[in-house]
Design a protein around this motif. Structure first.
Motif: not given
Ligand SMILES: Nc1ncnc2c1ncn2[C@@H]1O[C@H](COP(=O)(O)OP(=O)(O)OP(=O)(O)O)[C@@H](O)[C@H]1O
Ligand SMILES: [Mg+2]
Length: 389
Positions: A8-9, A28-31, A68-69
């Motif tokens: 998570g960003i 890798i997936e990013c939100i 993970i943030l």
């Protein structure tokens, strides 16, 4: 990798976008969280929480969705992150580091507490304290900085003691820092990478070249042209800063070298940085991949430079605000070793960072020569609506 985590960003700007480009290589997936549904990272994030990074709810929602943030901008609401970390959420870098960095006053106090060289300073709260402080230190010239929310030079004012003859010239009413003006020979940045086990690697130092009249960065050069002994000192200081912060992640340490060869830490950015964009093409591992490796607890990549590089920012024209296109690409791309990056921002505004160009060369002289050619060919032009459509 077993059990790929979701990252998570907080923030969906260009730094988030370039990070996701690397994450996609690793599948890798990013939100992201960003209030602007058209933000640069929106097109390639697997999901966007459309909400303000200054509010609690969108950040907590990201905390629920991601394993993970991380964050790509410092100006975010930190309280929910501190809470999440307390509850055991993995946050890299820690919001406790961000707490120091978000307030330039706390940051300066941190440096002096840890005996890290930084420009002499005073913290002031009210306008009437300014004159007293400047008289006490006998500063003819000084730099005033707002403690919070400054970026890209906004919130920084170069001043002289004469300016304080009238209260009207005081640029900030809020708590601020007054700092001695360092007579700079060079301004550099060193990106320090520290993984979850405490291993450290540094990217080669980058030197900012300024237009002396406009006081604007014209190009960033890697490696910085400084002697090995001065470099060793600077690297020692940069590592000391990150260790003192007990930071995990990547940290751009901005430093001044004075005319008498003294180093001063200016500030630290706890994230990928403008001074590390060239690493995408110029180093074995880019700054974005390095952060990804740290988040995934993979080994740090080599930070070695493959080729000397120059980076120039593509900035919005002072002449207009609105739709735009990059003129001159055809000509610039005929030069070997030229890499154009556009961030997908919908609107150009004066001096807004719309993209960057990295230019590689056999040596710095060649890279600079090519960069100057590119600068002459490229410009941001207004895209006018076609009449009658
Ligand atoms: N004490 C100082 N002496 C000399 N120059 C300074 C000093 N402080 C700041 N500057 C100049 O002003 C620039 C901007 O200052 P600073 O980095 O603190 O602000 P900022 O708004 O966080 O900028 P950015 O986001 O571009 O890093 C520095 O890069 C440097 O060129
Ligand atoms: Mg700075």
């Amino acid at each position: 990798m077993k059990n790929n985590p979701v990252i998570g960003i907080i923030g969906g700007g260009q730094l988030g976008r370039m990070f996701i480009e690397e994450a996609l290589r690793y599948n890798i997936e990013c939100i992201i969280v960003d209030a602007d549904k058209d933000c640069p990272a929106s097109g390639i994030a697997s999901h966007q929480i459309v909400g303000s990074i200054s509010e609690e709810a969108p950040i907590l929602r990201l905390g629920e969705k991601a394993d993970i943030l991380t964050y790509e901008i410092e100006h975010i609401y930190n309280q929910p992150l501190l809470e999440l970390e307390k509850q055991g959420k993995k946050l890299i870098p820690s919001p406790r580091v961000l707490q120091i960095i978000q307030d330039k006053g706390l940051q300066k106090d941190f440096y002096s507490h840890h005996k890290i060289p930084t420009a002499p300073y005073v913290l002031v709260n009210k306008p009437d304290e300014w004159k007293l402080a400047v008289e006490k230190y006998k500063w003819k010239k000084f730099v005033a900085k707002s403690r919070k929310e400054g970026y890209d030079g906004r919130g920084v004012q170069f001043m002289s003691s004469n300016d304080l003859k009238s209260d009207k010239n005081i640029p900030f009413r809020e708590p601020s820092i007054l700092e001695a003006l360092i007579d700079c020979r060079k301004e550099i940045s060193i990106i320090v990478c520290r993984d979850q086990k405490g291993n450290i690697k540094m990217f080669p130092p980058v030197e900012m070249e300024f237009d002396p009249k406009a006081n604007l960065v014209t190009m960033l050069i890697c490696p910085a042209q400084i002697s090995a002994s001065l470099l060793k000192k600077a690297e020692g200081i940069a590592v000391k800063v990150v260790k003192a912060m007990n930071g995990t992640g990547i940290f751009a340490v901005e430093m001044f070298l004075s005319k008498i060869n003294r180093w001063y830490v200016n500030e630290v950015a706890p994230r990928p940085h403008n001074s590390g964009h060239h690493t995408i093409e110029a180093c074995y591992t880019s700054q974005f991949e390095q952060l990804l490796r740290i988040l995934l607890d993979l080994p740090l990549g080599s930070t070695e430079l493959i080729r000397p590089a120059v980076m120039i920012n593509i900035l919005g024209s002072k002449e207009f605000t609105g739709s735009y296109y990059l003129h001159g690409c055809n000509e610039a791309l005929k030069i070997p070793g030229v890499y154009i990056h556009l961030y997908g921002k919908k609107e150009s505004r004066p001096m807004r960072k719309l993209g960057h160009i990295t230019i590689l060369g056999k040596n710095i002289r060649e890279a600079k020569r090519k960069a100057n050619q590119v600068k002459r060919k490229i410009s941001v032009q207004e895209l006018k609506p076609v009449k009658g459509v």
